[in-house]
Write a protein that holds these residues in place. Structure first.
Motif, PDB file in Angstrom:
ATOM      1  N   LEU A  59       0.944  -1.103  -0.011  1.00  0.00           N
ATOM      2  CA  LEU A  59       0.108   0.015   0.070  1.00  0.00           C
ATOM      3  C   LEU A  59       0.889   1.292  -0.165  1.00  0.00           C
ATOM      4  O   LEU A  59       1.783   1.072   0.667  1.00  0.00           O
ATOM      5  CB  LEU A  59      -0.880   0.016   1.357  1.00  0.00           C
ATOM      6  CG  LEU A  59      -2.036   1.335   1.253  1.00  0.00           C
ATOM      7  CD1 LEU A  59      -3.061   0.988   0.403  1.00  0.00           C
ATOM      8  CD2 LEU A  59      -2.491   1.329   2.600  1.00  0.00           C
ATOM      9  N   ARG A  60       0.584   2.290  -0.612  1.00  0.00           N
ATOM     10  CA  ARG A  60       1.130   3.579  -0.851  1.00  0.00           C
ATOM     11  C   ARG A  60       0.269   4.563  -0.260  1.00  0.00           C
ATOM     12  O   ARG A  60      -0.997   4.537  -0.635  1.00  0.00           O
ATOM     13  CB  ARG A  60       1.615   3.731  -2.188  1.00  0.00           C
ATOM     14  CG  ARG A  60       2.102   5.355  -2.306  1.00  0.00           C
ATOM     15  CD  ARG A  60       2.531   5.768  -3.757  1.00  0.00           C
ATOM     16  NE  ARG A  60       1.552   5.820  -4.521  1.00  0.00           N
ATOM     17  CZ  ARG A  60       1.061   5.146  -5.695  1.00  0.00           C
ATOM     18  NH1 ARG A  60       1.723   4.077  -5.817  1.00  0.00           N
ATOM     19  NH2 ARG A  60       0.136   5.265  -6.266  1.00  0.00           N
ATOM     20  N   ILE A  61       0.814   5.209   0.900  1.00  0.00           N
ATOM     21  CA  ILE A  61      -0.036   6.129   1.303  1.00  0.00           C
ATOM     22  C   ILE A  61       0.474   7.547   0.965  1.00  0.00           C
ATOM     23  O   ILE A  61       1.662   8.117   1.297  1.00  0.00           O
ATOM     24  CB  ILE A  61      -0.283   6.226   2.884  1.00  0.00           C
ATOM     25  CG1 ILE A  61      -0.652   4.918   3.452  1.00  0.00           C
ATOM     26  CG2 ILE A  61      -1.137   7.299   3.343  1.00  0.00           C
ATOM     27  CD1 ILE A  61      -0.747   4.907   4.877  1.00  0.00           C
ATOM     28  N   GLU A  62      -0.291   8.322   0.162  1.00  0.00           N
ATOM     29  CA  GLU A  62       0.065   9.535  -0.618  1.00  0.00           C
ATOM     30  C   GLU A  62      -0.324  10.703   0.439  1.00  0.00           C
ATOM     31  O   GLU A  62      -1.417  10.560   0.985  1.00  0.00           O
ATOM     32  CB  GLU A  62      -0.658   9.645  -1.973  1.00  0.00           C
ATOM     33  CG  GLU A  62      -0.161   8.774  -2.850  1.00  0.00           C
ATOM     34  CD  GLU A  62      -0.980   9.078  -4.359  1.00  0.00           C
ATOM     35  OE1 GLU A  62      -0.714   8.411  -5.307  1.00  0.00           O
ATOM     36  OE2 GLU A  62      -2.137   9.626  -4.355  1.00  0.00           O
ATOM     37  N   MET A  63       0.684  11.401   0.629  1.00  0.00           N
ATOM     38  CA  MET A  63       0.442  12.690   1.566  1.00  0.00           C
ATOM     39  C   MET A  63       1.127  13.809   0.897  1.00  0.00           C
ATOM     40  O   MET A  63       1.959  13.620  -0.110  1.00  0.00           O
ATOM     41  CB  MET A  63       1.128  12.340   2.813  1.00  0.00           C
ATOM     42  CG  MET A  63       0.443  11.243   3.856  1.00  0.00           C
ATOM     43  SD  MET A  63       1.112  10.786   5.111  1.00  0.00           S
ATOM     44  CE  MET A  63       2.416   9.945   4.670  1.00  0.00           C
ATOM     45  N   GLU A  64       0.763  15.015   1.181  1.00  0.00           N
ATOM     46  CA  GLU A  64       1.385  16.122   0.385  1.00  0.00           C
ATOM     47  C   GLU A  64       2.884  16.446   1.014  1.00  0.00           C
ATOM     48  O   GLU A  64       3.532  16.901  -0.063  1.00  0.00           O
ATOM     49  CB  GLU A  64       0.413  17.389   1.154  1.00  0.00           C
ATOM     50  CG  GLU A  64      -0.896  17.493   0.410  1.00  0.00           C
ATOM     51  CD  GLU A  64      -1.914  18.474   1.203  1.00  0.00           C
ATOM     52  OE1 GLU A  64      -1.787  19.018   2.202  1.00  0.00           O
ATOM     53  OE2 GLU A  64      -2.922  18.788   0.466  1.00  0.00           O
ATOM     54  N   ALA A  65       3.312  15.981   2.147  1.00  0.00           N
ATOM     55  CA  ALA A  65       4.668  16.016   2.520  1.00  0.00           C
ATOM     56  C   ALA A  65       5.496  14.745   1.869  1.00  0.00           C
ATOM     57  O   ALA A  65       6.579  15.039   2.127  1.00  0.00           O
ATOM     58  CB  ALA A  65       4.729  15.935   4.060  1.00  0.00           C
ATOM     59  N   GLY A  66       5.000  13.816   1.321  1.00  0.00           N
ATOM     60  CA  GLY A  66       5.355  12.684   0.704  1.00  0.00           C
ATOM     61  C   GLY A  66       4.890  11.508   0.917  1.00  0.00           C
ATOM     62  O   GLY A  66       3.995  11.049   1.967  1.00  0.00           O
ATOM     63  N   ASN A  67       5.317  10.465   0.005  1.00  0.00           N
ATOM     64  CA  ASN A  67       4.592   9.186   0.266  1.00  0.00           C
ATOM     65  C   ASN A  67       4.926   8.158   1.140  1.00  0.00           C
ATOM     66  O   ASN A  67       6.150   8.379   1.454  1.00  0.00           O
ATOM     67  CB  ASN A  67       4.603   8.632  -1.229  1.00  0.00           C
ATOM     68  CG  ASN A  67       3.715   9.168  -2.348  1.00  0.00           C
ATOM     69  OD1 ASN A  67       3.149  10.266  -1.918  1.00  0.00           O
ATOM     70  ND2 ASN A  67       3.891   9.105  -3.642  1.00  0.00           N
TER      71      ASN A  67
END
Length: 123
Positions: A59-67
């Motif tokens: 699973l990749r959790i994308e976030m504004e500060a980085g994945n």
């Protein structure tokens, strides 16, 4: 008294993607499992942290500060208020620990959003 359960087996038995099911309660939190594939939605949970544990797959959790990239057996806590978007290129089985007040897709509603009533359905 609680009963013994296998989060991996329960998640594997699910037929819908992105439709978490409550499998246990822990104080003011629910333990949920889900079968996921593709992208959920960019969202945040303003007042709740969210723990992801990978039972099978990636699973990749994308976030504004980085994945964050998670493999089987790994976990990550998305802090409250952080916008994120879970993505699974292939089928992935996950376990979540969230407060009972946590809305499935937080501050947004999409066709993938599931109500708490739906999440509490028997498996």
């Amino acid at each position: 008294m609680s009963k013994v359960a296998s989060p991996l087996q329960i998640a594997a038995s699910l037929t819908e993607f992105w439709s978490p099911r409550v499998v246990a309660e822990l104080d003011e939190s629910y333990v949920k499992v889900a079968k996921v594939q593709g992208s959920l939605a960019w969202h945040s949970h303003e007042n709740e942290d969210e723990l992801f544990l990978i039972l099978k797959g990636h699973l990749r959790i994308e976030m504004e500060a980085g994945n964050v990239e998670l493999d089987e057996g790994e976990m990550f806590v998305v802090p409250k208020g952080v916008r994120h978007n879970p993505v699974a290129e292939q089928e992935c089985l996950i376990m979540l620990v969230e407060r009972k007040a946590t809305l499935h897709t937080g501050d947004v509603v999409t066709e993938k959003t599931r109500s708490l009533v739906e999440q509490l359905r028997p498996v």
